[in-house]
Scaffold this active site. Structure first.
Site, PDB file in Angstrom:
ATOM      1  N   LYS A 184       5.097  61.577 -12.621  1.00  0.00           N
ATOM      2  CA  LYS A 184       4.574  63.039 -12.311  1.00  0.00           C
ATOM      3  C   LYS A 184       3.531  63.320 -13.367  1.00  0.00           C
ATOM      4  CE  LYS A 184       8.565  64.484 -13.572  1.00  0.00           C
ATOM      5  NZ  LYS A 184      10.085  65.247 -13.826  1.00  0.00           N
ATOM      6  N   THR A 227       6.981  77.309 -15.112  1.00  0.00           N
ATOM      7  CA  THR A 227       7.262  75.913 -14.779  1.00  0.00           C
ATOM      8  C   THR A 227       8.494  75.185 -15.515  1.00  0.00           C
ATOM      9  OG1 THR A 227       6.122  75.420 -17.021  1.00  0.00           O
ATOM     10  CG2 THR A 227       4.828  75.466 -15.133  1.00  0.00           C
ATOM     11  N   GLY A 253      12.125  74.075 -15.491  1.00  0.00           N
ATOM     12  CA  GLY A 253      12.891  73.403 -14.413  1.00  0.00           C
ATOM     13  C   GLY A 253      12.244  72.812 -13.248  1.00  0.00           C
ATOM     14  N   THR A 254      10.896  72.494 -13.544  1.00  0.00           N
ATOM     15  CA  THR A 254      10.033  71.860 -12.416  1.00  0.00           C
ATOM     16  C   THR A 254      10.749  70.279 -12.038  1.00  0.00           C
ATOM     17  OG1 THR A 254       8.519  71.273 -13.845  1.00  0.00           O
ATOM     18  CG2 THR A 254       7.993  73.148 -12.346  1.00  0.00           C
ATOM     19  N   GLY A 255      11.055  69.566 -13.113  1.00  0.00           N
ATOM     20  CA  GLY A 255      11.516  68.254 -13.118  1.00  0.00           C
ATOM     21  C   GLY A 255      12.782  68.182 -12.524  1.00  0.00           C
ATOM     22  N   CYS A 256      13.740  69.280 -12.796  1.00  0.00           N
ATOM     23  CA  CYS A 256      15.152  69.216 -12.281  1.00  0.00           C
ATOM     24  C   CYS A 256      14.988  69.484 -10.956  1.00  0.00           C
ATOM     25  CB  CYS A 256      15.999  70.260 -13.107  1.00  0.00           C
ATOM     26  SG  CYS A 256      16.049  70.196 -14.727  1.00  0.00           S
TER      27      CYS A 256
END
Length: 272
Positions: free
Chosen positions: A181, A213, A215-218
């Site tokens: 990412k 931004t 919690g974007t990865g979750c």
């Protein structure tokens, strides 16, 4: 039409920490599963005390309780896909790996959560090696950001070339595919790179000027798991999840004084 003729949504399992602010962790995962038409189940690994400004407390769940949660889901509500997020300690990492193997949990998406958006550490330093040894070989795809990738591969990942080298090394380390990412790249464009050992796929989008931004990865890893639960190819599951995250960021409600949550209510678009 009777209820018996309606297709059941596939089941997805998240094994992750709880975010009291509702923007990341199992809260974001469940919202994302729902947006993608999946029935979400959970195994909570830690309770965090946090909001948009940061993390002020972490309480790891006893290992036996985490194992029992996974077993309870697997034996009665077998998931079509699963993901892991915050695992906190090396002991929890080993226990989760054992459970994934024992219950043959399919379509496993590894989100190697190490540091929160606020900069607070969410994984013990000694647990990184355990993730490499125990979880990477089990995963259909790993989804690190640049900082997480650097910890996993042992060299700085700061540009497109390094992203590709890191993705190749992660696959050599045993994971079936690696999605790097590029949200932390310098510049005005966001680049995400997927390598499955055979083909490269790359997505480029304009970088949004936003503080929403959290919690974007979750959200991304949950969206990928949901796509896999529906039986979609990995490339399509990744593309759909990336699109969802981008739209959820654009529609973010600007809650809180720090890094705000996404708007998970935008819903996932039908897979193309």
């Amino acid at each position: 039409m009777t209820s018996s003729t309606i297709d059941k949504p596939p089941i997805a399992l998240t094994i992750a920490g709880s975010d009291s602010g509702g923007g990341a962790g199992i809260q974001a995962d469940l919202k994302s599963f729902h947006a993608f038409g999946c029935f979400g189940t959970t195994a909570i690994t830690a309770i965090t005390v946090q909001n948009t400004r940061g993390v002020t407390g972490v309480h790891a769940i006893p290992v036996d309780t985490v194992r029992a949660q996974i077993r309870a889901v697997a034996e009665d509500l077998p998931p079509a896909a699963c993901k892991t997020g915050m695992l906190a300690t090396a002991e929890l990492v080993r226990a989760v790996a054992e459970s994934i193997r024992k219950h043959a949990l399919p379509n496993y998406v590894l989100d190697p959560v190490m540091v929160a958006t606020s900069g607070d550490r969410l994984l013990d330093e000694d647990a990184v090696r355990t993730i490499i040894d125990e979880l990477l070989p089990l995963a259909a795809v790993v989804t690190p950001n640049l900082d997480e990738a650097a910890l996993l591969v042992g060299f700085a990942v700061e540009d497109d070339d390094a992203m590709r080298r890191a993705a190749e090394q992660l696959v050599q380390m045993g994971v079936r595919a690696a999605l790097l990412k590029g949200g932390h790249l310098r510049g005005t464009e966001l680049v995400d790179v997927l390598w499955d050992g055979r083909e490269w796929h790359e997505w480029t989008r304009p970088k949004l000027d936003t503080r929403s931004t959290h919690g974007t990865g979750c959200t991304l890893s949950a969206g990928i798991a949901a796509g896999l639960a529906h039986g979609r190819p990995l490339q399509q599951a990744v593309e759909d999840a990336l699109d969802y995250v981008q739209r959820a960021m654009r529609a973010a409600p600007s809650y809180g004084a720090g890094h705000g949550p996404l708007n998970h209510l935008v819903g996932a678009l039908p897979s193309r």
